[in-house]
Design a protein around this motif. Structure first.
Motif, PDB file in Angstrom:
ATOM      1  N   GLU A  11      -9.214  94.877  51.050  1.00 39.64           N
ATOM      2  CA  GLU A  11      -9.739  96.137  51.725  1.00 39.64           C
ATOM      3  C   GLU A  11      -9.357  96.336  53.014  1.00 39.64           C
ATOM      4  OE1 GLU A  11     -13.455  96.001  48.283  1.00 39.64           O
ATOM      5  OE2 GLU A  11     -13.838  95.815  50.262  1.00 39.64           O
ATOM      6  N   THR A  12      -9.596  95.298  53.747  1.00 41.91           N
ATOM      7  CA  THR A  12      -9.314  95.355  55.425  1.00 41.91           C
ATOM      8  C   THR A  12      -7.650  95.708  55.554  1.00 41.91           C
ATOM      9  OG1 THR A  12     -11.142  94.096  55.823  1.00 41.91           O
ATOM     10  CG2 THR A  12      -9.410  94.244  57.452  1.00 41.91           C
ATOM     11  N   TYR A  13      -6.856  95.163  54.628  1.00 37.24           N
ATOM     12  CA  TYR A  13      -5.436  95.271  54.971  1.00 37.24           C
ATOM     13  C   TYR A  13      -5.196  96.700  54.649  1.00 37.24           C
ATOM     14  CZ  TYR A  13      -0.559  95.867  53.626  1.00 37.24           C
ATOM     15  OH  TYR A  13       0.412  96.487  53.577  1.00 37.24           O
ATOM     16  N   PHE A  14      -5.666  97.379  53.592  1.00 31.03           N
ATOM     17  CA  PHE A  14      -5.226  98.806  53.289  1.00 31.03           C
ATOM     18  C   PHE A  14      -5.875  99.844  54.354  1.00 31.03           C
ATOM     19  CE2 PHE A  14      -4.145  97.354  49.050  1.00 31.03           C
ATOM     20  CZ  PHE A  14      -2.904  97.839  48.998  1.00 31.03           C
ATOM     21  N   ALA A  15      -7.188  99.414  54.871  1.00 24.99           N
ATOM     22  CA  ALA A  15      -7.436 100.417  55.806  1.00 24.99           C
ATOM     23  C   ALA A  15      -6.914 100.199  57.262  1.00 24.99           C
ATOM     24  CB  ALA A  15      -9.007  99.993  56.225  1.00 24.99           C
ATOM     25  N   GLN A  16      -6.699  98.846  57.695  1.00 16.66           N
ATOM     26  CA  GLN A  16      -6.038  98.589  58.895  1.00 16.66           C
ATOM     27  C   GLN A  16      -4.552  98.942  58.942  1.00 16.66           C
ATOM     28  OE1 GLN A  16      -8.003  97.356  61.330  1.00 16.66           O
ATOM     29  NE2 GLN A  16      -6.137  97.265  63.002  1.00 16.66           N
ATOM     30  N   SER A  17      -3.939  98.595  57.751  1.00 17.19           N
ATOM     31  CA  SER A  17      -2.364  98.447  57.918  1.00 17.19           C
ATOM     32  C   SER A  17      -1.660 100.097  57.278  1.00 17.19           C
ATOM     33  CB  SER A  17      -1.662  97.533  57.435  1.00 17.19           C
ATOM     34  OG  SER A  17      -1.934  96.232  57.889  1.00 17.19           O
TER      35      SER A  17
END
Length: 333
Positions: A155-161
Protein backbone atom coordinates in the motif's frame (compact mmCIF):
# COMPACT_ATOMS: atom_id res chain seq x y z
CA UNK A 1 -16.92 -33.84 -2.78
CA UNK A 2 -15.32 -30.68 -4.17
CA UNK A 3 -17.85 -27.93 -4.87
CA UNK A 4 -18.35 -26.49 -8.35
CA UNK A 5 -17.65 -22.99 -7.06
CA UNK A 6 -14.29 -24.17 -5.76
CA UNK A 7 -13.41 -25.68 -9.13
CA UNK A 8 -14.43 -22.47 -10.87
CA UNK A 9 -12.62 -19.97 -8.68
CA UNK A 10 -9.53 -21.59 -7.18
CA UNK A 11 -6.28 -20.23 -8.65
CA UNK A 12 -7.97 -17.30 -10.36
CA UNK A 13 -7.89 -13.51 -10.21
CA UNK A 14 -11.18 -11.73 -10.92
CA UNK A 15 -10.95 -8.05 -11.99
CA UNK A 16 -13.83 -5.74 -11.09
CA UNK A 17 -14.77 -2.09 -11.01
CA UNK A 18 -16.95 -0.15 -8.59
CA UNK A 19 -18.72 2.20 -10.99
CA UNK A 20 -20.15 4.51 -8.33
CA UNK A 21 -16.75 5.06 -6.70
CA UNK A 22 -14.48 4.96 -9.77
CA UNK A 23 -12.39 2.33 -8.02
CA UNK A 24 -10.96 -0.78 -9.63
CA UNK A 25 -10.11 -3.98 -7.84
CA UNK A 26 -9.20 -7.64 -7.93
CA UNK A 27 -10.35 -10.73 -6.03
CA UNK A 28 -7.80 -13.57 -5.91
CA UNK A 29 -8.05 -17.16 -4.71
CA UNK A 30 -4.93 -19.34 -4.55
CA UNK A 31 -5.03 -23.03 -3.76
CA UNK A 32 -3.03 -25.47 -5.89
CA UNK A 33 -0.54 -22.86 -7.04
CA UNK A 34 0.21 -21.86 -3.45
CA UNK A 35 0.49 -25.45 -2.29
CA UNK A 36 2.95 -26.15 -5.12
CA UNK A 37 5.05 -23.10 -4.18
CA UNK A 38 5.28 -24.10 -0.53
CA UNK A 39 5.84 -27.83 -1.00
CA UNK A 40 9.06 -27.11 -2.90
CA UNK A 41 10.66 -26.45 0.50
CA UNK A 42 10.29 -27.44 4.14
CA UNK A 43 9.77 -23.91 5.43
CA UNK A 44 8.82 -23.27 9.07
CA UNK A 45 5.21 -22.10 9.41
CA UNK A 46 6.26 -18.48 10.00
CA UNK A 47 8.15 -18.45 6.67
CA UNK A 48 5.29 -20.23 4.87
CA UNK A 49 2.93 -17.47 5.97
CA UNK A 50 5.22 -14.74 4.60
CA UNK A 51 5.65 -16.56 1.29
CA UNK A 52 1.87 -17.11 1.07
CA UNK A 53 1.22 -13.40 1.65
CA UNK A 54 3.84 -12.38 -0.92
CA UNK A 55 2.45 -14.81 -3.52
CA UNK A 56 -1.09 -13.53 -2.97
CA UNK A 57 0.06 -9.91 -3.31
CA UNK A 58 1.91 -10.87 -6.49
CA UNK A 59 -1.23 -12.41 -8.02
CA UNK A 60 -3.29 -9.32 -7.20
CA UNK A 61 -0.70 -6.75 -8.31
CA UNK A 62 0.50 -8.59 -11.41
CA UNK A 63 -3.00 -8.74 -12.86
CA UNK A 64 -3.52 -4.97 -12.49
CA UNK A 65 -0.61 -4.08 -14.77
CA UNK A 66 -0.59 -4.32 -18.57
CA UNK A 67 2.37 -6.62 -18.45
CA UNK A 68 4.22 -8.03 -21.43
CA UNK A 69 6.48 -10.35 -19.48
CA UNK A 70 7.31 -10.35 -15.77
CA UNK A 71 6.53 -8.55 -12.51
CA UNK A 72 8.61 -9.35 -9.43
CA UNK A 73 8.34 -8.57 -5.74
CA UNK A 74 11.50 -8.49 -3.67
CA UNK A 75 11.55 -8.08 0.10
CA UNK A 76 14.99 -7.87 1.68
CA UNK A 77 15.98 -7.24 5.26
CA UNK A 78 18.78 -7.57 7.79
CA UNK A 79 16.84 -9.86 10.14
CA UNK A 80 16.51 -13.66 10.25
CA UNK A 81 14.21 -13.45 7.21
CA UNK A 82 16.68 -12.36 4.54
CA UNK A 83 14.81 -12.51 1.23
CA UNK A 84 11.32 -13.13 -0.09
CA UNK A 85 11.16 -13.12 -3.88
CA UNK A 86 8.23 -13.72 -6.22
CA UNK A 87 7.67 -13.57 -9.97
CA UNK A 88 4.46 -13.17 -11.97
CA UNK A 89 4.70 -14.10 -15.65
CA UNK A 90 2.00 -12.60 -17.84
CA UNK A 91 0.03 -15.03 -20.04
CA UNK A 92 1.94 -15.88 -23.19
CA UNK A 93 -1.23 -15.75 -25.25
CA UNK A 94 -4.89 -14.87 -24.84
CA UNK A 95 -6.73 -17.41 -22.76
CA UNK A 96 -3.55 -18.83 -21.21
CA UNK A 97 -2.85 -18.85 -17.47
CA UNK A 98 -0.45 -16.44 -15.79
CA UNK A 99 2.38 -18.13 -13.88
CA UNK A 100 3.62 -17.44 -10.35
CA UNK A 101 6.64 -18.64 -8.40
CA UNK A 102 8.00 -17.63 -4.96
CA UNK A 103 10.92 -18.38 -2.67
CA UNK A 104 12.38 -17.26 0.67
CA UNK A 105 15.80 -17.32 2.32
CA UNK A 106 16.15 -17.22 6.10
CA UNK A 107 18.60 -17.87 8.93
CA UNK A 108 17.20 -20.92 10.73
CA UNK A 109 19.38 -20.39 13.80
CA UNK A 110 18.17 -16.84 14.37
CA UNK A 111 14.54 -17.38 13.40
CA UNK A 112 11.91 -17.29 16.16
CA UNK A 113 9.34 -19.76 14.86
CA UNK A 114 6.73 -18.44 17.28
CA UNK A 115 7.39 -14.76 16.57
CA UNK A 116 6.05 -12.30 14.04
CA UNK A 117 7.29 -13.09 10.55
CA UNK A 118 7.23 -9.47 9.37
CA UNK A 119 9.17 -8.18 12.37
CA UNK A 120 11.90 -10.76 11.67
CA UNK A 121 12.62 -9.24 8.27
CA UNK A 122 14.18 -6.34 10.15
CA UNK A 123 15.29 -3.16 8.40
CA UNK A 124 15.14 -3.32 4.64
CA UNK A 125 13.00 -2.60 1.62
CA UNK A 126 10.00 -3.68 -0.43
CA UNK A 127 10.51 -3.48 -4.19
CA UNK A 128 8.42 -4.03 -7.30
CA UNK A 129 10.30 -4.73 -10.52
CA UNK A 130 8.80 -4.72 -14.03
CA UNK A 131 10.58 -6.44 -16.89
CA UNK A 132 8.74 -5.90 -20.17
CA UNK A 133 11.11 -8.07 -22.17
CA UNK A 134 13.92 -7.55 -24.66
CA UNK A 135 14.34 -3.98 -25.91
CA UNK A 136 12.66 -2.42 -22.86
CA UNK A 137 14.36 -0.83 -19.86
CA UNK A 138 13.37 -2.62 -16.61
CA UNK A 139 11.60 -0.52 -13.99
CA UNK A 140 12.22 -0.78 -10.25
CA UNK A 141 10.37 0.99 -7.45
CA UNK A 142 11.47 0.71 -3.82
CA UNK A 143 9.92 1.69 -0.51
CA UNK A 144 11.11 1.08 3.07
CA UNK A 145 9.54 -1.74 5.07
CA UNK A 146 6.74 -0.27 7.17
CA UNK A 147 3.26 -0.84 8.50
CA UNK A 148 3.67 -4.23 10.13
CA UNK A 149 2.75 -6.41 7.13
CA UNK A 150 3.79 -7.02 3.54
CA UNK A 151 0.37 -5.81 2.40
CA UNK A 152 0.96 -2.51 4.22
CA UNK A 153 4.32 -2.20 2.43
CA UNK A 154 2.54 -2.69 -0.90
CA UNK A 155 0.00 0.00 0.00
CA UNK A 156 2.85 2.38 0.86
CA UNK A 157 4.67 1.51 -2.37
CA UNK A 158 1.67 2.45 -4.54
CA UNK A 159 1.02 5.66 -2.60
CA UNK A 160 4.67 6.72 -2.53
CA UNK A 161 5.94 5.54 -5.93
CA UNK A 162 2.82 5.58 -8.11
CA UNK A 163 0.52 8.03 -6.25
CA UNK A 164 -2.24 5.42 -6.46
CA UNK A 165 -4.29 4.88 -3.29
CA UNK A 166 -4.37 1.12 -2.78
CA UNK A 167 -5.66 -1.19 -0.07
CA UNK A 168 -5.69 -4.94 0.55
CA UNK A 169 -7.73 -7.39 2.60
CA UNK A 170 -5.90 -10.72 2.73
CA UNK A 171 -6.32 -14.10 4.40
CA UNK A 172 -4.14 -17.18 4.16
CA UNK A 173 -3.46 -20.35 6.12
CA UNK A 174 -3.75 -24.13 6.22
CA UNK A 175 -7.16 -25.50 5.39
CA UNK A 176 -8.73 -28.95 5.22
CA UNK A 177 -11.67 -29.43 2.89
CA UNK A 178 -13.93 -32.51 3.10
CA UNK A 179 -12.25 -35.49 1.49
CA UNK A 180 -8.89 -33.75 1.03
CA UNK A 181 -5.62 -33.47 2.93
CA UNK A 182 -4.50 -30.29 4.68
CA UNK A 183 -3.05 -27.68 2.32
CA UNK A 184 -2.48 -23.95 2.06
CA UNK A 185 -5.16 -21.62 0.74
CA UNK A 186 -5.17 -17.85 0.33
CA UNK A 187 -7.64 -15.23 -0.77
CA UNK A 188 -7.72 -11.48 -0.96
CA UNK A 189 -9.26 -8.31 -2.32
CA UNK A 190 -7.33 -5.36 -3.73
CA UNK A 191 -8.85 -1.88 -4.18
CA UNK A 192 -7.16 0.87 -6.15
CA UNK A 193 -8.41 4.40 -6.83
CA UNK A 194 -7.45 6.28 -9.94
CA UNK A 195 -6.93 9.91 -8.86
CA UNK A 196 -7.92 12.54 -11.41
CA UNK A 197 -6.05 15.43 -9.81
CA UNK A 198 -2.35 15.99 -9.21
CA UNK A 199 -1.00 14.78 -5.91
CA UNK A 200 -0.69 17.55 -3.32
CA UNK A 201 2.80 17.94 -1.91
CA UNK A 202 3.89 19.43 1.39
CA UNK A 203 7.26 20.14 2.93
CA UNK A 204 6.27 17.96 5.88
CA UNK A 205 5.95 14.85 3.70
CA UNK A 206 3.15 12.32 3.97
CA UNK A 207 1.09 11.16 6.92
CA UNK A 208 2.35 7.57 6.74
CA UNK A 209 5.07 5.96 8.81
CA UNK A 210 8.36 7.87 8.49
CA UNK A 211 6.68 10.66 6.49
CA UNK A 212 5.75 8.40 3.58
CA UNK A 213 2.65 9.15 1.52
CA UNK A 214 -0.63 7.45 2.39
CA UNK A 215 -3.97 7.31 0.59
CA UNK A 216 -5.38 10.23 2.58
CA UNK A 217 -2.54 12.43 1.32
CA UNK A 218 -3.51 11.78 -2.29
CA UNK A 219 -7.32 11.91 -2.45
CA UNK A 220 -9.48 14.91 -1.59
CA UNK A 221 -13.13 15.85 -1.70
CA UNK A 222 -15.53 13.44 -3.40
CA UNK A 223 -12.70 11.08 -4.40
CA UNK A 224 -11.61 10.87 -0.78
CA UNK A 225 -15.16 10.20 0.36
CA UNK A 226 -15.58 7.44 -2.24
CA UNK A 227 -12.32 5.85 -1.14
CA UNK A 228 -13.24 5.96 2.55
CA UNK A 229 -16.66 4.48 1.89
CA UNK A 230 -15.34 1.60 -0.23
CA UNK A 231 -12.67 0.76 2.32
CA UNK A 232 -15.18 0.83 5.16
CA UNK A 233 -17.20 -1.76 3.25
CA UNK A 234 -14.06 -3.82 2.60
CA UNK A 235 -13.26 -3.79 6.33
CA UNK A 236 -16.42 -5.83 6.97
CA UNK A 237 -15.14 -8.83 4.97
CA UNK A 238 -14.77 -12.08 6.88
CA UNK A 239 -11.82 -14.46 6.68
CA UNK A 240 -13.79 -17.36 5.23
CA UNK A 241 -15.30 -15.06 2.60
CA UNK A 242 -11.80 -14.29 1.37
CA UNK A 243 -10.46 -17.84 1.36
CA UNK A 244 -13.65 -19.62 0.28
CA UNK A 245 -14.49 -22.02 -1.26
CA UNK A 246 -18.12 -21.68 -0.17
CA UNK A 247 -18.41 -18.01 -1.23
CA UNK A 248 -17.79 -17.26 -4.91
CA UNK A 249 -15.91 -13.99 -5.61
CA UNK A 250 -18.92 -12.66 -7.51
CA UNK A 251 -21.15 -13.26 -4.49
CA UNK A 252 -18.54 -11.65 -2.24
CA UNK A 253 -18.50 -8.50 -4.36
CA UNK A 254 -22.28 -8.22 -4.24
CA UNK A 255 -22.26 -8.74 -0.47
CA UNK A 256 -19.60 -6.10 0.12
CA UNK A 257 -20.19 -3.52 -2.59
CA UNK A 258 -23.74 -3.82 -3.96
CA UNK A 259 -24.34 -0.11 -3.35
CA UNK A 260 -21.15 0.75 -5.26
CA UNK A 261 -22.42 -0.96 -8.46
CA UNK A 262 -19.72 -3.64 -8.92
CA UNK A 263 -18.97 -4.76 -12.48
CA UNK A 264 -16.81 -7.82 -13.12
CA UNK A 265 -14.55 -8.65 -16.05
CA UNK A 266 -13.05 -11.89 -17.33
CA UNK A 267 -11.22 -13.93 -14.68
CA UNK A 268 -7.52 -14.70 -15.13
CA UNK A 269 -6.29 -18.20 -14.30
CA UNK A 270 -2.95 -18.55 -12.51
CA UNK A 271 -0.70 -21.56 -12.07
CA UNK A 272 2.74 -22.39 -10.72
CA UNK A 273 5.47 -21.81 -13.27
CA UNK A 274 9.23 -21.40 -13.40
CA UNK A 275 11.44 -20.01 -16.15
CA UNK A 276 14.70 -21.68 -15.10
CA UNK A 277 16.68 -23.64 -17.71
CA UNK A 278 20.21 -24.98 -18.31
CA UNK A 279 20.91 -22.05 -20.67
CA UNK A 280 19.95 -19.50 -18.03
CA UNK A 281 22.25 -21.15 -15.50
CA UNK A 282 25.06 -21.06 -18.06
CA UNK A 283 24.39 -17.38 -18.69
CA UNK A 284 24.58 -16.62 -14.98
CA UNK A 285 27.97 -18.40 -14.78
CA UNK A 286 29.38 -16.79 -17.93
CA UNK A 287 31.06 -14.01 -15.92
CA UNK A 288 33.37 -16.44 -14.09
CA UNK A 289 36.90 -17.47 -15.03
CA UNK A 290 38.09 -21.06 -15.34
CA UNK A 291 39.70 -20.68 -11.90
CA UNK A 292 36.36 -19.57 -10.39
CA UNK A 293 34.57 -22.46 -12.08
CA UNK A 294 37.20 -24.78 -10.64
CA UNK A 295 36.26 -23.68 -7.13
CA UNK A 296 32.63 -24.58 -7.91
CA UNK A 297 33.48 -28.03 -9.22
CA UNK A 298 32.64 -31.01 -7.00
CA UNK A 299 34.90 -33.97 -6.24
CA UNK A 300 32.93 -35.84 -8.92
CA UNK A 301 34.11 -33.34 -11.54
CA UNK A 302 30.81 -31.55 -12.14
CA UNK A 303 29.26 -28.17 -11.35
CA UNK A 304 25.77 -28.38 -9.86
CA UNK A 305 23.01 -25.79 -9.50
CA UNK A 306 19.57 -25.95 -7.94
CA UNK A 307 16.65 -23.62 -8.70
CA UNK A 308 15.38 -22.11 -5.46
CA UNK A 309 11.94 -21.55 -6.98
CA UNK A 310 11.07 -24.97 -8.40
CA UNK A 311 13.76 -27.32 -7.07
CA UNK A 312 15.15 -28.26 -10.49
CA UNK A 313 18.66 -29.76 -10.26
CA UNK A 314 21.27 -29.12 -12.96
CA UNK A 315 24.68 -30.69 -13.54
CA UNK A 316 27.33 -29.33 -15.93
CA UNK A 317 30.72 -30.20 -17.31
CA UNK A 318 32.94 -27.40 -15.91
CA UNK A 319 34.73 -27.14 -19.28
CA UNK A 320 31.50 -25.79 -20.79
CA UNK A 321 31.11 -22.96 -18.26
CA UNK A 322 32.49 -19.43 -17.83
CA UNK A 323 34.07 -17.04 -20.26
CA UNK A 324 37.09 -19.34 -20.65
CA UNK A 325 35.02 -22.41 -21.60
CA UNK A 326 36.96 -24.89 -23.73
CA UNK A 327 34.05 -27.11 -24.66
CA UNK A 328 30.71 -26.35 -26.30
CA UNK A 329 27.56 -27.32 -24.37
CA UNK A 330 26.55 -29.57 -27.25
CA UNK A 331 29.66 -31.67 -26.57
CA UNK A 332 28.69 -32.18 -22.93
CA UNK A 333 28.32 -35.74 -21.80
Amino acid sequence: MTSLSQIAWDDTVLPFQLDRSDIRGRVARLDGVLDRILTQHTYPAVIEALVAEAALLTALIGQTIKLRWKLSLQIRGDGPVRIIATDYYAPAEEGAAAQIRAWASYDAERLDQNGSGFEQIGQGYFAILLDQGAGNVPYQGITPLSGGALSACAETYFAQSEQLPTSFALSFGRSTLPGTSERWRAGGVMLQAMPKASVPTTSEGGSGEGGLLAAEDILEGEEGENWSRANHLLSTVEEMELIGPSVAPTDLLVRLFHEETPRVFEAQAVKFGCSCSPDKVRDSLSIYSAKDIGHMTTDEGIVTADCQFCGAHYEFDPATLGFEATKAPDDEG
